[in-house]
Design a protein around this motif. Sequence first.
Motif, PDB file in Angstrom:
ATOM      1  N   LEU A 183     -63.778   6.744 -16.942  1.00  0.00           N
ATOM      2  CA  LEU A 183     -64.841   6.653 -15.348  1.00  0.00           C
ATOM      3  C   LEU A 183     -64.607   5.500 -14.826  1.00  0.00           C
ATOM      4  O   LEU A 183     -64.346   5.270 -14.217  1.00  0.00           O
ATOM      5  CB  LEU A 183     -66.447   7.464 -16.001  1.00  0.00           C
ATOM      6  CG  LEU A 183     -67.230   7.740 -14.518  1.00  0.00           C
ATOM      7  CD1 LEU A 183     -66.847   7.951 -13.012  1.00  0.00           C
ATOM      8  CD2 LEU A 183     -68.576   7.293 -15.000  1.00  0.00           C
ATOM      9  N   PRO A 184     -65.328   4.694 -16.301  1.00  0.00           N
ATOM     10  CA  PRO A 184     -64.732   3.381 -15.595  1.00  0.00           C
ATOM     11  C   PRO A 184     -63.728   2.851 -14.765  1.00  0.00           C
ATOM     12  O   PRO A 184     -63.385   1.598 -14.159  1.00  0.00           O
ATOM     13  CB  PRO A 184     -65.546   1.870 -16.922  1.00  0.00           C
ATOM     14  CG  PRO A 184     -66.764   3.068 -17.524  1.00  0.00           C
ATOM     15  CD  PRO A 184     -65.712   4.346 -17.246  1.00  0.00           C
ATOM     16  N   ALA A 185     -62.600   3.443 -15.374  1.00  0.00           N
ATOM     17  CA  ALA A 185     -61.386   2.631 -15.492  1.00  0.00           C
ATOM     18  C   ALA A 185     -61.004   3.441 -13.847  1.00  0.00           C
ATOM     19  O   ALA A 185     -60.012   2.646 -12.655  1.00  0.00           O
ATOM     20  CB  ALA A 185     -60.205   3.377 -16.104  1.00  0.00           C
ATOM     21  N   LEU A 186     -61.470   4.568 -13.837  1.00  0.00           N
ATOM     22  CA  LEU A 186     -61.949   5.237 -12.506  1.00  0.00           C
ATOM     23  C   LEU A 186     -61.897   4.627 -11.268  1.00  0.00           C
ATOM     24  O   LEU A 186     -61.649   4.324 -10.106  1.00  0.00           O
ATOM     25  CB  LEU A 186     -62.189   6.951 -12.765  1.00  0.00           C
ATOM     26  CG  LEU A 186     -62.266   7.183 -10.852  1.00  0.00           C
ATOM     27  CD1 LEU A 186     -60.556   8.002  -9.991  1.00  0.00           C
ATOM     28  CD2 LEU A 186     -62.730   9.043 -11.296  1.00  0.00           C
ATOM     29  N   LEU A 187     -63.418   4.180 -11.858  1.00  0.00           N
ATOM     30  CA  LEU A 187     -63.446   2.634 -10.661  1.00  0.00           C
ATOM     31  C   LEU A 187     -63.187   1.945 -10.113  1.00  0.00           C
ATOM     32  O   LEU A 187     -63.430   1.267  -8.796  1.00  0.00           O
ATOM     33  CB  LEU A 187     -65.325   2.734 -11.001  1.00  0.00           C
ATOM     34  CG  LEU A 187     -66.035   4.155 -11.295  1.00  0.00           C
ATOM     35  CD1 LEU A 187     -67.921   4.009 -11.776  1.00  0.00           C
ATOM     36  CD2 LEU A 187     -66.373   5.200 -10.023  1.00  0.00           C
ATOM     37  N   MET A 188     -62.638   1.171 -11.095  1.00  0.00           N
ATOM     38  CA  MET A 188     -62.100  -0.226 -10.811  1.00  0.00           C
ATOM     39  C   MET A 188     -61.004   0.138 -10.233  1.00  0.00           C
ATOM     40  O   MET A 188     -60.331  -0.569  -9.481  1.00  0.00           O
ATOM     41  CB  MET A 188     -61.357  -0.844 -12.266  1.00  0.00           C
ATOM     42  CG  MET A 188     -62.779  -0.889 -13.273  1.00  0.00           C
ATOM     43  SD  MET A 188     -62.175  -1.980 -14.955  1.00  0.00           S
ATOM     44  CE  MET A 188     -62.467  -3.302 -14.148  1.00  0.00           C
ATOM     45  N   ARG A 189     -60.527   1.592 -10.805  1.00  0.00           N
ATOM     46  CA  ARG A 189     -58.621   1.812  -9.422  1.00  0.00           C
ATOM     47  C   ARG A 189     -59.063   1.563  -8.339  1.00  0.00           C
ATOM     48  O   ARG A 189     -58.470   1.726  -7.669  1.00  0.00           O
ATOM     49  CB  ARG A 189     -57.943   2.736 -10.182  1.00  0.00           C
ATOM     50  CG  ARG A 189     -57.484   2.645 -11.614  1.00  0.00           C
ATOM     51  CD  ARG A 189     -56.662   3.523 -12.162  1.00  0.00           C
ATOM     52  NE  ARG A 189     -55.912   2.563 -12.993  1.00  0.00           N
ATOM     53  CZ  ARG A 189     -56.014   3.656 -14.212  1.00  0.00           C
ATOM     54  NH1 ARG A 189     -56.862   3.948 -14.792  1.00  0.00           N
ATOM     55  NH2 ARG A 189     -55.595   3.254 -15.008  1.00  0.00           N
ATOM     56  N   LEU A 190     -60.515   2.311  -7.907  1.00  0.00           N
ATOM     57  CA  LEU A 190     -61.020   2.577  -6.782  1.00  0.00           C
ATOM     58  C   LEU A 190     -60.886   1.259  -6.173  1.00  0.00           C
ATOM     59  O   LEU A 190     -61.399   1.712  -4.920  1.00  0.00           O
ATOM     60  CB  LEU A 190     -62.303   3.668  -6.854  1.00  0.00           C
ATOM     61  CG  LEU A 190     -62.170   4.933  -7.515  1.00  0.00           C
ATOM     62  CD1 LEU A 190     -62.791   5.768  -6.803  1.00  0.00           C
ATOM     63  CD2 LEU A 190     -60.484   5.708  -6.640  1.00  0.00           C
ATOM     64  N   ARG A 191     -61.942   0.693  -6.327  1.00  0.00           N
ATOM     65  CA  ARG A 191     -62.031  -0.816  -6.357  1.00  0.00           C
ATOM     66  C   ARG A 191     -60.772  -1.541  -5.556  1.00  0.00           C
ATOM     67  O   ARG A 191     -61.359  -2.354  -4.800  1.00  0.00           O
ATOM     68  CB  ARG A 191     -62.840  -1.338  -6.759  1.00  0.00           C
ATOM     69  CG  ARG A 191     -63.873  -2.889  -6.674  1.00  0.00           C
ATOM     70  CD  ARG A 191     -64.437  -2.852  -5.114  1.00  0.00           C
ATOM     71  NE  ARG A 191     -64.526  -4.403  -4.853  1.00  0.00           N
ATOM     72  CZ  ARG A 191     -65.978  -4.564  -4.772  1.00  0.00           C
ATOM     73  NH1 ARG A 191     -66.586  -4.298  -5.257  1.00  0.00           N
ATOM     74  NH2 ARG A 191     -66.172  -5.524  -4.969  1.00  0.00           N
ATOM     75  N   ALA A 192     -60.205  -1.642  -6.132  1.00  0.00           N
ATOM     76  CA  ALA A 192     -58.469  -2.462  -6.326  1.00  0.00           C
ATOM     77  C   ALA A 192     -58.169  -1.885  -5.260  1.00  0.00           C
ATOM     78  O   ALA A 192     -57.793  -2.661  -4.109  1.00  0.00           O
ATOM     79  CB  ALA A 192     -57.523  -1.758  -7.719  1.00  0.00           C
ATOM     80  N   ALA A 193     -58.345  -0.456  -4.599  1.00  0.00           N
ATOM     81  CA  ALA A 193     -57.695   0.380  -3.782  1.00  0.00           C
ATOM     82  C   ALA A 193     -59.058   0.257  -2.304  1.00  0.00           C
ATOM     83  O   ALA A 193     -58.141  -0.671  -1.232  1.00  0.00           O
ATOM     84  CB  ALA A 193     -57.369   1.838  -3.571  1.00  0.00           C
TER      85      ALA A 193
END
Length: 220
Positions: free
Chosen positions: A133-143
Motif C-alpha cells: 500500500l505505501p509503495a502504491l501511494l508513492m507511485r501514484l504520487r510520482a505520476a
Amino acid sequence: MNQNNPIIDGPPPGNWQRMIDAWRAIAARLRRPDKAGPAPKARKVRSKAPPEAVAAAAEVKAFEQIHGKPMLWMAPFFLAFAFVFAFPHAAKLLSPEAPRTVIDALVGRLPEQLSPLSAMMAGWLWLPWFVALPALLMRLRAAWTTRSAIMDAVGWSMGALVIEGGAWLYFGRKALESAAAAERTGAWQLLVAEFIFLFLVATILGPHTPRPRYFNQHMR
C-alpha cells in the motif's frame, strides 16, 4: 549682290543646345544637398521586464535546475508500473483461491509481447499489503508530480522501488522458494525493469541534459 538675303553669322541653333542645358540643370540639382532628407530611424528601446517578473523567472529556473521541468506526458508510464505492482493484490481480493487465474486472464487480453507480465505479477503475490500500500501511494504520487517536476516524480517512484526491493531482499526470496521458477525470476525482473526506466528518465530528462524542445512542458 541681293540685299533681300539675310546675313547668317553662324549655324542655326538646333535641339542639341537645349538638351545640354537641361542636362546641366539636372546635374546641378543632383549635386545640391537635400536638406529635407528622411529622418534617421529611432532606436528601438527594449522595455525592461518588471522586477517581479525577473525574480519569478529566476526562481522558476533555479527550481528546474534541481527538480527538473514539468512533464505531465510521462505520467502514464509511472501509472503503468503502479498498476503492474498493485494488480496482484487486486487479484487476491477478486479471487483469494486462484489469484494467478485472474492475472493470466488479464494478461491474455494484452498483446502477446507482454505475456511475461503474467509471471512477473504472480511473483509479487507474496508481498504483504502493508508494504504494497505505501509503495502504491508513492507511485501514484510520482505520476501526479510529473505535472510540476520530473525529477521529483523519479524520486517518489524510486522510494517505492526501495521499499519493495528491500522487502524482496529480506523475506521475498524465501517466500518464493516454493513458487515456480518463472515467478521467482519475474519478481526481480520487474524490479530491474522499473529501475532501468527510472534511470533512463533521470538521465535523458534530467535538468542538466540538453534535449529536443518537444520534451519540455512549461510551467504555468
